[in-house]
Design a protein around this motif. Structure first.
Motif, mmCIF file in Angstrom:
data_model
loop_
_atom_site.group_PDB
_atom_site.id
_atom_site.type_symbol
_atom_site.label_atom_id
_atom_site.label_comp_id
_atom_site.label_asym_id
_atom_site.label_seq_id
_atom_site.Cartn_x
_atom_site.Cartn_y
_atom_site.Cartn_z
ATOM 1 N N ASN A 143 2.085 -7.106 13.603
ATOM 2 C CA ASN A 143 0.949 -6.382 13.242
ATOM 3 C C ASN A 143 0.160 -6.128 14.689
ATOM 4 O O ASN A 143 -0.617 -7.347 14.980
ATOM 5 N N THR A 188 1.117 -16.716 5.033
ATOM 6 C CA THR A 188 1.590 -16.998 6.512
ATOM 7 C C THR A 188 0.602 -16.975 7.583
ATOM 8 O O THR A 188 0.784 -17.203 8.751
ATOM 9 N N ALA A 204 -4.559 -4.388 -2.074
ATOM 10 C CA ALA A 204 -4.500 -5.794 -2.049
ATOM 11 C C ALA A 204 -5.934 -5.996 -1.859
ATOM 12 O O ALA A 204 -6.359 -7.456 -1.671
ATOM 13 N N ARG A 261 0.790 -1.009 0.135
ATOM 14 C CA ARG A 261 -0.045 0.037 0.125
ATOM 15 C C ARG A 261 0.822 1.172 0.052
ATOM 16 O O ARG A 261 0.910 2.148 -0.776
ATOM 17 N N THR A 262 1.730 1.434 0.918
ATOM 18 C CA THR A 262 2.561 2.391 1.228
ATOM 19 C C THR A 262 4.057 2.271 0.320
ATOM 20 O O THR A 262 4.745 1.351 1.102
ATOM 21 N N LYS A 309 7.824 2.387 1.689
ATOM 22 C CA LYS A 309 8.279 1.184 2.372
ATOM 23 C C LYS A 309 9.230 0.026 1.537
ATOM 24 O O LYS A 309 10.141 -0.578 1.997
HETATM 25 P P1 NDP Z 1 3.006 -5.338 9.075
HETATM 26 O O1 NDP Z 1 1.756 -4.598 9.795
HETATM 27 O O2 NDP Z 1 4.209 -5.000 9.592
HETATM 28 O O3 NDP Z 1 2.968 -5.316 7.595
HETATM 29 C C1 NDP Z 1 1.995 -5.559 6.524
HETATM 30 C C2 NDP Z 1 2.101 -4.797 5.195
HETATM 31 O O4 NDP Z 1 1.158 -5.163 4.394
HETATM 32 C C3 NDP Z 1 2.297 -3.476 5.332
HETATM 33 O O5 NDP Z 1 3.475 -3.107 4.404
HETATM 34 C C4 NDP Z 1 0.922 -2.756 4.901
HETATM 35 O O6 NDP Z 1 1.193 -1.651 4.187
HETATM 36 C C5 NDP Z 1 0.879 -4.020 3.991
HETATM 37 N N1 NDP Z 1 -0.953 -3.765 3.742
HETATM 38 C C6 NDP Z 1 -1.722 -3.941 4.542
HETATM 39 N N2 NDP Z 1 -3.002 -3.680 3.966
HETATM 40 C C7 NDP Z 1 -2.832 -3.827 2.658
HETATM 41 C C8 NDP Z 1 -3.479 -3.640 1.732
HETATM 42 N N3 NDP Z 1 -4.722 -3.543 1.576
HETATM 43 N N4 NDP Z 1 -2.882 -3.532 0.166
HETATM 44 C C9 NDP Z 1 -1.583 -3.650 0.295
HETATM 45 N N5 NDP Z 1 -0.771 -3.672 1.357
HETATM 46 C C10 NDP Z 1 -1.332 -3.877 2.561
HETATM 47 O O7 NDP Z 1 2.733 -6.871 9.534
HETATM 48 P P2 NDP Z 1 3.769 -8.133 9.457
HETATM 49 O O8 NDP Z 1 4.891 -7.990 8.746
HETATM 50 O O9 NDP Z 1 4.198 -8.168 11.046
HETATM 51 O O10 NDP Z 1 3.032 -9.294 9.202
HETATM 52 C C11 NDP Z 1 2.766 -9.741 7.945
HETATM 53 C C12 NDP Z 1 1.861 -10.889 7.822
HETATM 54 O O11 NDP Z 1 2.511 -11.941 8.513
HETATM 55 C C13 NDP Z 1 0.419 -10.594 8.808
HETATM 56 O O12 NDP Z 1 -0.586 -11.577 7.992
HETATM 57 C C14 NDP Z 1 0.815 -11.612 9.946
HETATM 58 O O13 NDP Z 1 -0.398 -12.176 10.568
HETATM 59 C C15 NDP Z 1 1.834 -12.724 9.393
HETATM 60 N N6 NDP Z 1 2.688 -13.291 10.518
HETATM 61 C C16 NDP Z 1 2.798 -14.472 10.441
HETATM 62 C C17 NDP Z 1 3.486 -15.195 11.628
HETATM 63 C C18 NDP Z 1 3.695 -16.614 11.561
HETATM 64 O O14 NDP Z 1 4.480 -17.183 12.173
HETATM 65 N N7 NDP Z 1 2.865 -17.179 10.664
HETATM 66 C C19 NDP Z 1 4.094 -14.667 12.677
HETATM 67 C C20 NDP Z 1 4.038 -13.066 12.475
HETATM 68 C C21 NDP Z 1 3.276 -12.327 11.571
HETATM 69 P P3 NDP Z 1 1.077 -0.125 4.955
HETATM 70 O O15 NDP Z 1 2.648 -0.137 5.311
HETATM 71 O O16 NDP Z 1 0.709 0.977 3.966
HETATM 72 O O17 NDP Z 1 0.359 -0.199 6.192
#
Ligand code: NDP
Length: 405
Positions: free
Chosen positions: A187, A109, A65, A35-36, A39
């Motif tokens: 998150n 994930t 997304a 989205r951003t 980053k």
């Molecule tokens: P973050 O919040 O740090 O990152 C999420 C990213 O997704 C950000 O860059 C965000 O953009 C982007 N995003 C959110 N909504 C949209 C959208 N509608 N369109 C496009 N991009 C979007 O989360 P994490 O990196 O910590 O986690 C990522 C995933 O990993 C999550 O689903 C989390 O549940 C999963 N996870 C799984 C684990 C496992 O062990 N299985 C453990 C930890 C996490 P923006 O920067 O603009 O908000």
């Protein structure tokens, strides 16, 4: 020689991208779409600075997304073989729809969760099985650490140590210190929703519900520490009790510090963790979204993080020799070491590395089957070999019961 799109440029997206850059014989062209877009640009700049020899070509794009047509247009223009979804669980279904429309394989994930209901389960994504099979495409679900590596550890127990697994305990300890009074390691919305929900574990063919953080015990985490750990519901339990039907009881345990619990209970008590939108100066806003904006971004914790994580799976049951057996498979990961390597804290690292590995196994055809799968449905051996190679060494402890009844 593969083209891949990574969706999401948060803590986990950063690690996936950098591990793809390290594994450049497989990941030749990578687009980071989020989205951003700034980053994603920051991640690419860091890759050029810290992994200068990588032959992977990176580009970035902005995408919403939640919007299937926007995703379809992006996939059609870049033509990836595979999409690695490390955005949020809310986007799983739209990204899967776009993959089906454009003929692209899929990996994530975390399982789908509707934005307005605090409920996560695989049913929504498992409902795509036939569609993916018919399209000749593969979707690999839950390929982080927990879910992900913990499912693989269970499959490893089943393949190499047990005739029958009866009791499964997944344990997750973060013994790190980021120096902040209160912050979440991934998150905040997803993390807080997971912890404030009722707990649940599997026993004798049914789910037993508990109040949040109702059940706890001190657990020894090898090489790290002994910490009070709490039973909570975690999504891998849902697929594991189906794929390993001899399991009589399956529980998930996680450590939380006293200060963390104190902050969380105050925030919950005053309604700050609610997902129900309220009117604020003419705008609808969910308190938890506001809270997320106030809390430190998970990736910002990385620089000063010290200590380790220890995540593993204890199995008890009948060993291959027909005798009762207990066995533990685990990984220890050091926050400062992961920061040095990929400018990330250990929780992002332990999630991002398995996502890269799962993608690599799909792209090389080592794990390849049309349909929708959880990781434990594949041979765990190549996955564990890759964990040892890419920074998440796997250890085993025989004959000592770490988690008790
Ligand atoms: P973050 O919040 O740090 O990152 C999420 C990213 O997704 C950000 O860059 C965000 O953009 C982007 N995003 C959110 N909504 C949209 C959208 N509608 N369109 C496009 N991009 C979007 O989360 P994490 O990196 O910590 O986690 C990522 C995933 O990993 C999550 O689903 C989390 O549940 C999963 N996870 C799984 C684990 C496992 O062990 N299985 C453990 C930890 C996490 P923006 O920067 O603009 O908000």
């Amino acid at each position: 020689m593969s083209r891949v799109i990574i969706i999401g440029a948060g803590g986990v997206g950063n690690v996936v991208a950098k591990k793809c850059a390290q594994n450049d014989s497989i990941f030749t062209e990578v687009l980071i779409a989020t989205r951003t877009v700034s980053k994603a640009d920051k991640i690419v700049a860091e890759i050029h600075e810290h992994i200068p020899g990588s032959k992977t070509t990176f580009s970035t794009a902005s995408v919403d997304a939640d919007n299937v047509p926007a995703l379809v247009a992006l996939f059609n223009s870049f033509k990836p073989e595979l999409v690695i979804n490390v955005a949020l669980p809310y986007q799983d279904l739209t990204i899967m729809d776009a993959c089906l429309e454009t003929g692209v394989h899929y990996l994530d994930t975390a399982n789908y969760e509707p934005l307005d209901v605090a409920k996560f389960e695989y049913s929504w994504q498992w409902a795509y099985r036939e569609k993916f099979e018919k399209a000749g495409l593969m979707a690999l679900l839950g390929c982080g650490f927990d879910p992900g590596a913990t499912n693989i550890f269970t499959a490893h127990h089943a393949k190499h140590h047990f005739k029958e697994i009866h009791y499964l305990d997944i344990v997750d300890c973060n013994n790190g210190d980021h120096g902040k009074a209160f912050a979440t390691n991934f998150n905040p919305e997803i993390n807080i929703r997971e912890i404030t929900a009722n707990g649940r574990y599997w026993e004798n063919g049914e789910w037993v519900e508990t109040r949040p953080l109702e059940i706890s015990q001190d657990i020894y985490y090898p090489k790290v520490t002994t910490r009070k750990s709490f039973v909570l519901y975690h999504e891998e339990l849902e697929s594991l009790v189906i794929n390993f039907p001899t399991i009589k009881r399956a529980r998930f345990w996680m450590t939380f510090g006293e200060s963390y619990i104190k902050h969380l209970s105050v925030l919950e008590g005053i309604g700050m963790t609610s997902i129900v939108p309220i009117d604020f100066r003419g705008q609808k806003i969910a308190p938890i979204e506001f809270l997320k904006a106030v809390l430190p971004a998970p990736e910002s914790l990385a620089a000063n993080y010290t200590g380790q994580t220890c995540i593993g799976v204890q199995a008890r049951g009948i060993g291959l020799d027909g005798q009762p057996k207990v066995h533990f498979v685990y990984n220890v990961c050091d926050h400062a070491a992961t920061y040095k390597e990929v400018q990330a804290q250990g929780v992002s690292y332990t999630t991002g590395v398995p996502a890269m590995i799962g993608a690599a196994l799909m792209l090389t055809g080592t794990w390849k089957k049309a349909g929708v799968y959880n990781v434990e449905e594949f041979d765990p051996d190549p996955f564990i070999a890759e964990m040892n190679r890419w920074g998440l060494p796997v250890d085993e402890l025989a004959g000592i019961e770490l988690v008790h009844d």
